[in-house]
Design a protein around this motif. Sequence first.
Motif, mmCIF file in Angstrom:
data_model
loop_
_atom_site.group_PDB
_atom_site.id
_atom_site.type_symbol
_atom_site.label_atom_id
_atom_site.label_comp_id
_atom_site.label_asym_id
_atom_site.label_seq_id
_atom_site.Cartn_x
_atom_site.Cartn_y
_atom_site.Cartn_z
ATOM 1 N N UNK A 22 52.749 43.428 58.934
ATOM 2 C CA UNK A 22 52.361 42.191 58.262
ATOM 3 C C UNK A 22 51.136 42.440 57.385
ATOM 4 N N UNK A 23 51.335 43.269 56.341
ATOM 5 C CA UNK A 23 50.236 43.549 55.416
ATOM 6 C C UNK A 23 49.525 44.856 55.696
ATOM 7 N N UNK A 24 50.275 45.883 56.105
ATOM 8 C CA UNK A 24 49.677 47.199 56.391
ATOM 9 C C UNK A 24 49.532 47.996 55.108
ATOM 10 N N UNK A 25 48.366 48.598 54.916
ATOM 11 C CA UNK A 25 48.107 49.439 53.751
ATOM 12 C C UNK A 25 47.611 50.799 54.218
ATOM 13 N N UNK A 26 48.154 51.854 53.623
ATOM 14 C CA UNK A 26 47.777 53.208 54.014
ATOM 15 C C UNK A 26 47.974 54.140 52.830
ATOM 16 N N UNK A 27 47.048 55.067 52.654
ATOM 17 C CA UNK A 27 47.126 56.024 51.549
ATOM 18 C C UNK A 27 46.789 57.411 52.056
ATOM 19 N N UNK A 34 45.518 62.799 57.451
ATOM 20 C CA UNK A 34 45.292 61.433 57.920
ATOM 21 C C UNK A 34 46.119 61.208 59.179
ATOM 22 N N UNK A 35 45.479 60.694 60.224
ATOM 23 C CA UNK A 35 46.171 60.383 61.470
ATOM 24 C C UNK A 35 46.410 58.884 61.558
ATOM 25 N N UNK A 36 47.605 58.509 62.001
ATOM 26 C CA UNK A 36 47.966 57.112 62.224
ATOM 27 C C UNK A 36 48.173 56.921 63.722
ATOM 28 N N UNK A 37 47.337 56.087 64.338
ATOM 29 C CA UNK A 37 47.422 55.825 65.774
ATOM 30 C C UNK A 37 47.794 54.378 66.025
ATOM 31 N N UNK A 38 48.530 54.162 67.101
ATOM 32 C CA UNK A 38 48.894 52.815 67.520
ATOM 33 C C UNK A 38 49.732 52.900 68.773
ATOM 34 N N UNK A 39 49.787 51.819 69.516
ATOM 35 C CA UNK A 39 50.560 51.799 70.754
ATOM 36 C C UNK A 39 52.058 51.896 70.451
ATOM 37 N N UNK A 40 52.838 52.206 71.483
ATOM 38 C CA UNK A 40 54.294 52.191 71.327
ATOM 39 C C UNK A 40 54.747 50.827 70.817
ATOM 40 N N UNK A 41 55.637 50.843 69.831
ATOM 41 C CA UNK A 41 56.149 49.593 69.284
ATOM 42 C C UNK A 41 55.257 48.927 68.267
ATOM 43 N N UNK A 42 54.153 49.592 67.902
ATOM 44 C CA UNK A 42 53.215 48.981 66.943
ATOM 45 C C UNK A 42 53.705 49.071 65.503
ATOM 46 N N UNK A 43 54.699 49.924 65.244
ATOM 47 C CA UNK A 43 55.242 50.021 63.888
ATOM 48 C C UNK A 43 54.873 51.287 63.150
ATOM 49 N N UNK A 44 54.403 52.313 63.847
ATOM 50 C CA UNK A 44 53.986 53.552 63.172
ATOM 51 C C UNK A 44 55.151 54.203 62.433
ATOM 52 N N UNK A 220 48.608 45.021 65.519
ATOM 53 C CA UNK A 220 49.154 43.717 65.167
ATOM 54 C C UNK A 220 49.682 43.691 63.737
ATOM 55 N N UNK A 221 50.384 44.759 63.372
ATOM 56 C CA UNK A 221 51.058 44.811 62.087
ATOM 57 C C UNK A 221 50.201 45.200 60.909
ATOM 58 N N UNK A 222 48.917 45.477 61.157
ATOM 59 C CA UNK A 222 48.022 45.853 60.063
ATOM 60 C C UNK A 222 47.155 47.034 60.471
ATOM 61 N N UNK A 223 46.522 47.646 59.475
ATOM 62 C CA UNK A 223 45.548 48.690 59.763
ATOM 63 C C UNK A 223 44.245 47.993 60.144
ATOM 64 N N UNK A 224 43.933 48.040 61.450
ATOM 65 C CA UNK A 224 42.768 47.306 61.939
ATOM 66 C C UNK A 224 41.459 48.001 61.664
#
Length: 264
Positions: A22-27, A34-44, A220-224
Amino acid sequence: MSGPALVGVDLAFDRDARTVLDGASLAVGAGEVVALLGANGSGKTTLLRLLMGFLRPARGRVFLDGMALESLGRRAIAQKIAYVAQIPAAPFPYLVRDVVALGQLPRSGWFGAARGTTRAADAESVDEVMERLKISHLVDRPYTEISGGERQLALIGRALAQGAEILVLDEPMTGLDYGAQLRLMALLRALAAEGRGVVMSTHHPEHAHWACDRVALLEQGRIGAEGPPDQVLTTAAIERLYGVKVEAIKTDAGRKAFAPLNLG
């Protein structure tokens, strides 16, 4: 970083009436990991597949070298970006050498491969990739008969043989033993030093500390939170992401790691 090469802006994605992003931005730009971390099911995985153009966002756009991704053909994208999926499948008993060589298809095309017109330089490139990954001993083994970790390394080899400027890796350490993990982290650092951009998802905060220039937390669907690992990967962030309390410790080499406060 010389400038963002692959950019996802305000990406949204729904699946089965559930909002995944819901509005995730990543470059990711040249010369950085660049590492992307998040819980299981977070949308990685969903976010990485949107960056590759495998999925279409409900909102937002992806840009590759300043061009809208949807305006580019699959072959043009494959010449710039290589992708390694989280779970390596084994549908056909190709030899490992042939699996790695498949990475050259965006340049040679299917007809060139079918005619057997692979140049000597291309064959040498495959050999160099396999040596770099320490899998030369698997060269004549069927892909279906090697371990999951070895398959993962073969697919990373395929991505390197592709010659792409950007690598998108979905949990690349899956199935690798400890030594292979350390060697892969060293390889990612070397690739960044050569000017490639790497973005990878991981569940290991230590890997982000040891091998990455920047870390992004998907919540929660975004890069926090996003920034250098030492600033972003705090004990509070680990608890927020995974629901566990940890303490930060320093290794003998001065690197940062985390230990659980209570295993009871």
